[in-house]
Design an enzyme around this catalytic site. Sequence first.
Site, PDB file in Angstrom:
ATOM      1  N   LEU A   1      58.857   5.907  16.056  1.00 23.87           N
ATOM      2  CA  LEU A   1      58.218   7.208  16.225  1.00 23.87           C
ATOM      3  C   LEU A   1      57.417   7.574  14.988  1.00 23.87           C
ATOM      4  O   LEU A   1      57.953   7.594  13.883  1.00 23.87           O
ATOM      5  CB  LEU A   1      59.269   8.292  16.490  1.00 23.87           C
ATOM      6  CG  LEU A   1      58.733   9.734  16.557  1.00 23.87           C
ATOM      7  CD1 LEU A   1      57.778   9.903  17.731  1.00 23.87           C
ATOM      8  CD2 LEU A   1      59.875  10.739  16.645  1.00 23.87           C
ATOM      9  N   ILE A   2      56.143   7.844  15.201  1.00 26.09           N
ATOM     10  CA  ILE A   2      55.308   8.481  14.185  1.00 26.09           C
ATOM     11  C   ILE A   2      55.064   9.901  14.679  1.00 26.09           C
ATOM     12  O   ILE A   2      54.602  10.108  15.804  1.00 26.09           O
ATOM     13  CB  ILE A   2      53.964   7.748  13.998  1.00 26.09           C
ATOM     14  CG1 ILE A   2      54.197   6.304  13.556  1.00 26.09           C
ATOM     15  CG2 ILE A   2      53.103   8.486  12.974  1.00 26.09           C
ATOM     16  CD1 ILE A   2      54.883   6.150  12.218  1.00 26.09           C
TER      17      ILE A   2
ATOM     18  N   GLU B   1      62.846  -3.846  22.290  1.00 31.35           N
ATOM     19  CA  GLU B   1      63.577  -3.320  23.438  1.00 31.35           C
ATOM     20  C   GLU B   1      62.663  -2.466  24.310  1.00 31.35           C
ATOM     21  O   GLU B   1      62.271  -1.368  23.919  1.00 31.35           O
ATOM     22  CB  GLU B   1      64.768  -2.481  22.958  1.00 31.35           C
ATOM     23  CG  GLU B   1      65.589  -1.856  24.078  1.00 31.35           C
ATOM     24  CD  GLU B   1      66.719  -0.989  23.556  1.00 31.35           C
ATOM     25  OE1 GLU B   1      67.147  -0.078  24.286  1.00 31.35           O
ATOM     26  OE2 GLU B   1      67.156  -1.217  22.411  1.00 31.35           O
TER      27      GLU B   1
END
Length: 427
Positions: A247-248, A281
Amino acid sequence: MAENFRFTGLYTQNGVTSGLMKNKLEAYKCCANDVINFKLVREEKDLENEDTTFRPDMTHQLFGDQESIFGYRDLSLDVFYTAGTLITYLKIKYMDKVTPQKFEGICADDVEKPIAKMMPPGYLTNIDEFVNALSKEDTFRPPGEMLHSYKTENKKDNKVKWFEVYKASIEDTPDFRKYHERLQTFILFFIDAASYIDVDDDRWTFYLLFEKYRINGGFRYAAVGYMTVYNYYAYPEKIRPRISQVLILPPFQKQGHGAQLLQTFYNETYTRPEVLDITVEDPSENFQRLRDFVDTRNCMALPSFHPDHLLNGFSEEMATEARNKLKLSKRQARRCYEILRLKFVDVNNEEQFRAYRLDVKRRLNLPFHKNGRDFKKLENILHPEELSATMPNMTTEQRHLFLEKQFQELLEIYQHIVKRLDDSNEP
């Protein structure tokens, strides 16, 4: 229950739903995505600065599939974080609220409950306490070991910003558990189907990205994003790191930080002889594009991926070199080859492009496997009754149609990666 509302009691004496009441209650229904306001607060003046506000991509994991909240007029949910320590402040504001006394026994949704459930204990509801926490940001230092630093420069104003990447774990990094509890709250709003991980499993490793900025003669840190990696065992004495969550945060997206974070993880992994290869994943489309860009850029530096070799097709030499030097699986190495071959193919040369298309389709035409993704793609080109048939039983015409559709989808994705490679200043 009346349609689209979570309430009862809308009946006249004749048992007919009261349209007047229903219309009145429409004003008390809103989309959760539109009323939640996030901020990463660096200094007190940011509290009133609308330019620092960003909203969630999704809220269905808190407020249901419809992502709706009922019972409030002009609702606003402020979820503010101190930029570095991520101390959280929650404020719920509204002009009016549905109550049983005013609306024939109808109740408003409890909006604080789902948010409180996903936050660690101790979030603030008093703005003065939040401002006081903000004054302590000077003492915050990122947890873990710094692996990499880099800078960016805005060409318009020549403003330079500095960033640092850290590696941390629950076992080896003091106080990281509490920090991670605050950091992970973002994933429910920005990663679809995300869930909190079991941090007590010591196979988890965390890579954290921060901006280092100057303020009042000193410097502070602001959280930019993070990545979680699970180290699976691979027989007999290897491990296979699997990237799980990346996540950014929205204020920092589309600025190259995802590529920097991923490349830092790669560089740290390349030197570890126990790593067999790197997996991902269930990657989202956006992350797959990021991974394709970084992996393909890295493959460009390998001798076996030299442009002179690409027109000869994918080779075992490519697969072996990509695995040994970049820890890439054969499947991902092949994908990088296809992107790079497209980069160096003259698309206006009919013979060259036809050879490329056939090469990709030969790979796509390998024995089909019956799985959800295949059927999802088939839904767009086959009738419902045909979906019951397995893919190997498709007619030749159906298979050609399916392969062409797959190729065109890949081509669009690959062209996006090629453009980014061409626009990149890096080799």
